[in-house]
Structures are given as C-alpha cells and as structure tokens.
Design an enzyme around this catalytic site. Sequence first.
Site, PDB file in Angstrom:
ATOM      1  N   GLU A   1       0.836  -1.176   0.059  1.00 38.32           N
ATOM      2  CA  GLU A   1      -0.077  -0.029   0.136  1.00 38.32           C
ATOM      3  C   GLU A   1       0.745   1.421   0.062  1.00 38.32           C
ATOM      4  O   GLU A   1       0.282   2.229  -0.381  1.00 38.32           O
ATOM      5  CB  GLU A   1      -0.919   0.040   1.233  1.00 38.32           C
ATOM      6  CG  GLU A   1      -1.875  -1.049   1.176  1.00 38.32           C
ATOM      7  CD  GLU A   1      -3.372  -0.902   1.933  1.00 38.32           C
ATOM      8  OE1 GLU A   1      -3.346   0.063   2.393  1.00 38.32           O
ATOM      9  OE2 GLU A   1      -3.873  -1.826   1.974  1.00 38.32           O
TER      10      GLU A   1
ATOM     11  N   TYR B   1      -3.091   4.930   7.281  1.00 42.70           N
ATOM     12  CA  TYR B   1      -2.062   3.644   7.450  1.00 42.70           C
ATOM     13  C   TYR B   1      -1.060   3.395   6.630  1.00 42.70           C
ATOM     14  O   TYR B   1       0.218   3.131   6.932  1.00 42.70           O
ATOM     15  CB  TYR B   1      -3.204   2.292   7.285  1.00 42.70           C
ATOM     16  CG  TYR B   1      -2.300   0.929   7.007  1.00 42.70           C
ATOM     17  CD1 TYR B   1      -1.727   0.310   8.212  1.00 42.70           C
ATOM     18  CD2 TYR B   1      -2.469   0.388   5.933  1.00 42.70           C
ATOM     19  CE1 TYR B   1      -1.118  -0.636   7.931  1.00 42.70           C
ATOM     20  CE2 TYR B   1      -1.753  -0.590   5.571  1.00 42.70           C
ATOM     21  CZ  TYR B   1      -0.995  -1.265   6.547  1.00 42.70           C
ATOM     22  OH  TYR B   1      -0.362  -2.710   6.506  1.00 42.70           O
TER      23      TYR B   1
HETATM   24  P1  NAD Z   1      -2.696  -7.602  12.819  1.00 45.84           P
HETATM   25  O1  NAD Z   1      -3.541  -6.522  13.108  1.00 45.84           O
HETATM   26  O2  NAD Z   1      -3.503  -8.821  12.668  1.00 45.84           O
HETATM   27  O3  NAD Z   1      -1.540  -7.936  13.944  1.00 45.84           O
HETATM   28  C1  NAD Z   1      -0.725  -6.888  14.499  1.00 45.84           C
HETATM   29  C2  NAD Z   1      -0.125  -7.330  15.690  1.00 45.84           C
HETATM   30  O4  NAD Z   1       0.863  -6.279  16.302  1.00 45.84           O
HETATM   31  C3  NAD Z   1      -1.353  -7.722  16.849  1.00 45.84           C
HETATM   32  O5  NAD Z   1      -0.835  -8.944  17.411  1.00 45.84           O
HETATM   33  C4  NAD Z   1      -0.931  -6.603  17.836  1.00 45.84           C
HETATM   34  O6  NAD Z   1      -1.525  -7.159  18.955  1.00 45.84           O
HETATM   35  C5  NAD Z   1       0.459  -6.207  17.561  1.00 45.84           C
HETATM   36  N1  NAD Z   1       0.689  -4.794  18.002  1.00 45.84           N
HETATM   37  C6  NAD Z   1      -0.021  -3.572  17.488  1.00 45.84           C
HETATM   38  N2  NAD Z   1       0.362  -2.748  18.297  1.00 45.84           N
HETATM   39  C7  NAD Z   1       1.419  -2.894  19.043  1.00 45.84           C
HETATM   40  C8  NAD Z   1       2.198  -2.311  19.904  1.00 45.84           C
HETATM   41  N3  NAD Z   1       2.142  -1.124  19.876  1.00 45.84           N
HETATM   42  N4  NAD Z   1       3.370  -3.160  20.429  1.00 45.84           N
HETATM   43  C9  NAD Z   1       3.414  -4.228  20.319  1.00 45.84           C
HETATM   44  N5  NAD Z   1       2.350  -4.888  19.534  1.00 45.84           N
HETATM   45  C10 NAD Z   1       1.552  -4.176  18.922  1.00 45.84           C
HETATM   46  O7  NAD Z   1      -1.913  -7.460  11.362  1.00 45.84           O
HETATM   47  P2  NAD Z   1      -1.236  -8.334  10.197  1.00 45.84           P
HETATM   48  O8  NAD Z   1      -2.563  -8.225   9.234  1.00 45.84           O
HETATM   49  O9  NAD Z   1      -0.972  -9.695  10.691  1.00 45.84           O
HETATM   50  O10 NAD Z   1      -0.202  -7.556   9.543  1.00 45.84           O
HETATM   51  C11 NAD Z   1       1.269  -7.905  10.368  1.00 45.84           C
HETATM   52  C12 NAD Z   1       2.298  -7.029   9.347  1.00 45.84           C
HETATM   53  O11 NAD Z   1       2.186  -7.211   8.204  1.00 45.84           O
HETATM   54  C13 NAD Z   1       1.882  -5.370   9.595  1.00 45.84           C
HETATM   55  O12 NAD Z   1       3.288  -4.590   9.731  1.00 45.84           O
HETATM   56  C14 NAD Z   1       1.486  -5.135   8.352  1.00 45.84           C
HETATM   57  O13 NAD Z   1       1.564  -3.613   7.917  1.00 45.84           O
HETATM   58  C15 NAD Z   1       2.019  -5.827   7.379  1.00 45.84           C
HETATM   59  N6  NAD Z   1       1.410  -6.486   6.066  1.00 45.84           N
HETATM   60  C16 NAD Z   1      -0.162  -6.905   6.353  1.00 45.84           C
HETATM   61  C17 NAD Z   1      -0.722  -7.329   5.082  1.00 45.84           C
HETATM   62  C18 NAD Z   1      -1.967  -7.926   5.185  1.00 45.84           C
HETATM   63  O14 NAD Z   1      -2.454  -8.319   4.207  1.00 45.84           O
HETATM   64  N7  NAD Z   1      -2.487  -8.183   6.383  1.00 45.84           N
HETATM   65  C19 NAD Z   1      -0.047  -7.455   3.876  1.00 45.84           C
HETATM   66  C20 NAD Z   1       1.306  -7.002   3.793  1.00 45.84           C
HETATM   67  C21 NAD Z   1       1.741  -6.415   4.938  1.00 45.84           C
HETATM   68  O1  DAU Z   2      -2.253  -4.862   0.414  1.00 49.34           O
HETATM   69  C1  DAU Z   2      -1.902  -5.087   1.590  1.00 49.34           C
HETATM   70  C2  DAU Z   2      -2.454  -4.456   2.810  1.00 49.34           C
HETATM   71  O2  DAU Z   2      -3.994  -5.213   2.511  1.00 49.34           O
HETATM   72  C3  DAU Z   2      -2.180  -4.654   4.035  1.00 49.34           C
HETATM   73  O3  DAU Z   2      -1.254  -3.810   4.318  1.00 49.34           O
HETATM   74  C4  DAU Z   2      -3.237  -4.017   5.060  1.00 49.34           C
HETATM   75  O4  DAU Z   2      -2.735  -4.262   6.421  1.00 49.34           O
HETATM   76  C5  DAU Z   2      -4.537  -5.151   4.971  1.00 49.34           C
HETATM   77  O5  DAU Z   2      -5.426  -4.718   5.679  1.00 49.34           O
HETATM   78  C6  DAU Z   2      -4.943  -4.963   3.647  1.00 49.34           C
HETATM   79  O6  DAU Z   2      -5.371  -3.701   3.182  1.00 49.34           O
HETATM   80  P1  DAU Z   2      -6.919  -3.604   2.284  1.00 49.34           P
HETATM   81  O7  DAU Z   2      -7.524  -2.237   2.639  1.00 49.34           O
HETATM   82  O8  DAU Z   2      -6.674  -3.951   0.984  1.00 49.34           O
HETATM   83  O9  DAU Z   2      -7.760  -4.752   2.880  1.00 49.34           O
HETATM   84  P2  DAU Z   2      -9.289  -5.066   3.510  1.00 49.34           P
HETATM   85  O10 DAU Z   2      -9.475  -6.249   3.821  1.00 49.34           O
HETATM   86  O11 DAU Z   2      -9.592  -3.842   4.361  1.00 49.34           O
HETATM   87  O12 DAU Z   2      -9.885  -4.600   2.027  1.00 49.34           O
HETATM   88  C7  DAU Z   2      -9.929  -5.206   0.948  1.00 49.34           C
HETATM   89  C8  DAU Z   2     -10.533  -4.602  -0.222  1.00 49.34           C
HETATM   90  O13 DAU Z   2     -12.026  -4.934   0.187  1.00 49.34           O
HETATM   91  C9  DAU Z   2     -10.483  -3.201  -0.148  1.00 49.34           C
HETATM   92  O14 DAU Z   2     -10.755  -2.991  -1.566  1.00 49.34           O
HETATM   93  C10 DAU Z   2     -11.529  -2.337   0.614  1.00 49.34           C
HETATM   94  C11 DAU Z   2     -12.804  -3.623   0.385  1.00 49.34           C
HETATM   95  N1  DAU Z   2     -13.677  -3.820   1.504  1.00 49.34           N
HETATM   96  C12 DAU Z   2     -13.191  -3.949   2.734  1.00 49.34           C
HETATM   97  C13 DAU Z   2     -13.844  -4.154   3.786  1.00 49.34           C
HETATM   98  C14 DAU Z   2     -13.510  -4.293   5.266  1.00 49.34           C
HETATM   99  C15 DAU Z   2     -15.242  -3.687   1.392  1.00 49.34           C
HETATM  100  O15 DAU Z   2     -15.728  -3.377   0.290  1.00 49.34           O
HETATM  101  N2  DAU Z   2     -16.052  -4.082   2.360  1.00 49.34           N
HETATM  102  C16 DAU Z   2     -15.313  -4.182   3.693  1.00 49.34           C
HETATM  103  O16 DAU Z   2     -16.255  -4.107   4.635  1.00 49.34           O
END
Ligand code: NAD
Ligand code: DAU
Length: 348
Positions: free
Chosen positions: A133, A156
Amino acid sequence: MKKILITGGAGFIGSHVVRRFVNKHPEYQIFNLDALTYAGNLENIKDIENQPNYTFIKGDIVDESFINELFSLHNFEGILHLAAESHVDRSIEDPLAFVKTNVIGTMNLLNAAKNQWKNNFEDKRFYHISTDEVYGSLGTEGLFTETTSYDPNSPYSASKASSDHFVRAYGETYGLPYVLTNCSNNYGSYHFPEKLIPLFINNIINNKPLPVYGDGNYTRDWLFVEDHAIAIDLVFHEGKNHETYNIGGFNEWKNIDLVKLLCQIMDQKLGRDEGVSEKLITYVKNRPGHDLRYAIDASKINKELGWKPSVTFEEGLEKTINWYLDNEEWLENVTSGSYKDYYQKQYS
Ligand code: NAD
Ligand code: DAU
C-alpha cells in the site's frame, strides 16, 4: 541458541511467522513481543506456546523505556518486525494511533537494535515487514516493482511508508543491516474479521449483509498467508542486506468477483441453495481515499531467491473457509465484546 525477536506474533501474519520459526528453527530461541491489542490473540499461537524454544513477552513497542529494558536483558541477533496497526478503516478514524505504533514503535526498535549492536553488525539482521500500500494506487494497468515511487494515500499506508523510510535511513546513515519486504493482501486462518475475507465469511455464516464499498470494482492481489511466512523465512535467511523485495500472489481479483466466489463456495459448504448468500451483497458508502488497484511484480524474489506461491487461490481459499467453519469458537470469541461496537460504528 541465537535469540530472535519477532514483534506482532499474536496477530494474523505474525502468528504464522512465529509458528513457522518455532517449528522449523529449533536452533533459535524465539521471543514473541506483542501488546495484545484488539488484533492480538494468544489463541492464534496456542499450539506452540509450550515449545522449549518459545517465549512470549507482553509489551508495547511505543514504550521506549520498556524496549530499551528488553534489549538490555537480551542480545537479539535478529529482529522480524511485524507489530503494527494494520487496518485502513481504523486509520481513517484514528490516524495518530497508527503514527504511534507504526512510526514511533519502529523507531524505538531501530534505536534499540542500533545501540545494542554498536556498529558490530556481523550476522545481525533487522527485517521490516511492510505492505504494497506504500506505493499508492495503480490504474487498470501495470504492476508495483521495487523501484515504484512511494505514494501512500491512507493514514495507514502513510505510516507504513514513513517506517520504511526510517529503516532505509538507518541502513544508509548508521549501516544498520536490514531487509524490507512489501507484500500484497494476505488471507488465511487467524485473520481478524475486520478485513474483507474473514468479515464476509463470518457474515455469510450469520446471514448478515455483505458491505461492499463503492461499486466493488476495486482490485487486490491475494496471497495465502502461509506462503507469505515461507517468503519471510527465505528473505530473513537469504535476502541481500539493504535490499527490498516485493511479495505477491500473482492473483488479482476485483472485490465483487471475489465476494461472489466466496458466496458460491459458502453456499455449497453450508448446504444452502445456489445464490442464497449472494443476496446478502449490499453496496455501501465507499472508503474515503479508496485505492483502486494493487498488484505486485514479484519477479525479483522469484529470480533471486526462488520463491513463488505454493498453493493456488482455489486451494488457499478452500483451506481458509474450512478453517473458519471448523473454528467457530475462535470466530465467536473475537467477534464478541469490542468488535460489536467497532462493527456498529463502521457499518451502521
Ligand atoms: P494484525 O493487525 O493482525 O496484527 C498486528 C499485531 O501487532 C497484533 O498482534 C497486535 O497486538 C500487535 N501490535 C499492535 N500494536 C502494537 C504495539 N504498539 N506494540 C506491540 N504489539 C503491537 O496485522 P497483520 O495483518 O498480521 O500484519 C502484520 C504486518 O504485516 C503489519 O506490519 C502489516 O503492515 C504487514 N502487512 C499486512 C498485510 C495483510 O494483508 N494483512 C499485507 C502486507 C503487509
Ligand atoms: O495490500 C496489503 C494490505 O492489505 C495490508 O497492508 C493491510 O494491512 C491489509 O488490511 C490489507 O488492506 P486492504 O485495505 O486492501 O484490506 P481490506 O480487507 O480492508 O479491504 C480489501 C478490499 O475490500 C478493499 O478494496 C476494501 C474492500 N472492502 C473491505 C471491507 C473491510 C469492502 O468492500 N468492504 C469491507 O467491509
């Protein structure tokens, strides 16, 4: 044993990374540091909590003195930094929380590592896990490469971009050994149901409306979380110092098409007539600043480290849906309490 610190290991991706490192690397003592915010859950890593090479530490990366104290107790040789505030919609409501954890928290870890390693960087590694992102939004064509300019649009992604810049700056200025990855959207087990796929699975189970933002023609590139954990293991061990790697699923889906596919599979699994779940689709107000399309060019990590996704989207989605259907108690636990208030505020 080498001491390895993993932050955010009670969250979605972090729990998969911790599980993999604890099970695959008995040569490491794994320390999982997590504040257990609403997104952190020790149930996510229950299966490994008694392993001899695993220690959980509850703590906040924003708390500088706590982090410095932790580093005075342990000499970490590697840090995998995943702790973050991760949900775009929450960042729109409360941007400062994202600056605190994602920027200040990362700074505290960078400083602690720099001070602990004191210019003796041999065999040390700071691995910053980031997101696609930070590159902003694509139009209908093209892919994000490692040289795409940063252009974040949400609080974010701006906070993650800022933390990425600080990691690079510590590499350039102080010589801190780092690797950085930018990954696309993950899906899989233990995914908190505020994000699209687990939220919609949960709503289909409970016959609740499926809130599609805008016209649904927004595109994401989906990767199975266990494949992300494999990539992270590979980059941590074999990635080149001071390099960035993009990680993606080669798997673009428009939200509306993905939601319809989910509805079809769920109808079959739940024994419902075809088309029943699709009727739950409800178009709602768009997310402000909604990025149109993300898509990753993952050819660098493929060519240099030999990584590619190991499961197809069909396989990954099947595993994911089965996991949620088999773990209803987990789903019920995480959707009780404060989740209800969040949901009401976000979707009312
Ligand atoms: P998540 O929100 O599921 O988990 C985040 C974790 O960090 C939680 O366990 C929370 O308790 C902990 N945390 C939050 N604030 C904290 C703090 N101040 N101190 C210590 N711990 C803290 O997130 P996720 O989806 O597992 O993402 C993990 C990492 O990967 C993030 O850095 C995110 O930016 C990155 N990422 C996520 C995605 C995705 O699709 N979910 C994709 C690419 C990158
Ligand atoms: O691309 C990586 C990112 O993917 C990570 O860095 C973020 O932590 C992770 O949350 C995710 O971000 P998105 O914003 O893409 O994910 P989200 O699941 O929130 O939304 C996916 C798509 O679906 C986005 O286009 C918004 C849409 N959406 C999401 C929600 C929660 C809806 O249409 N309705 C919804 O209720």
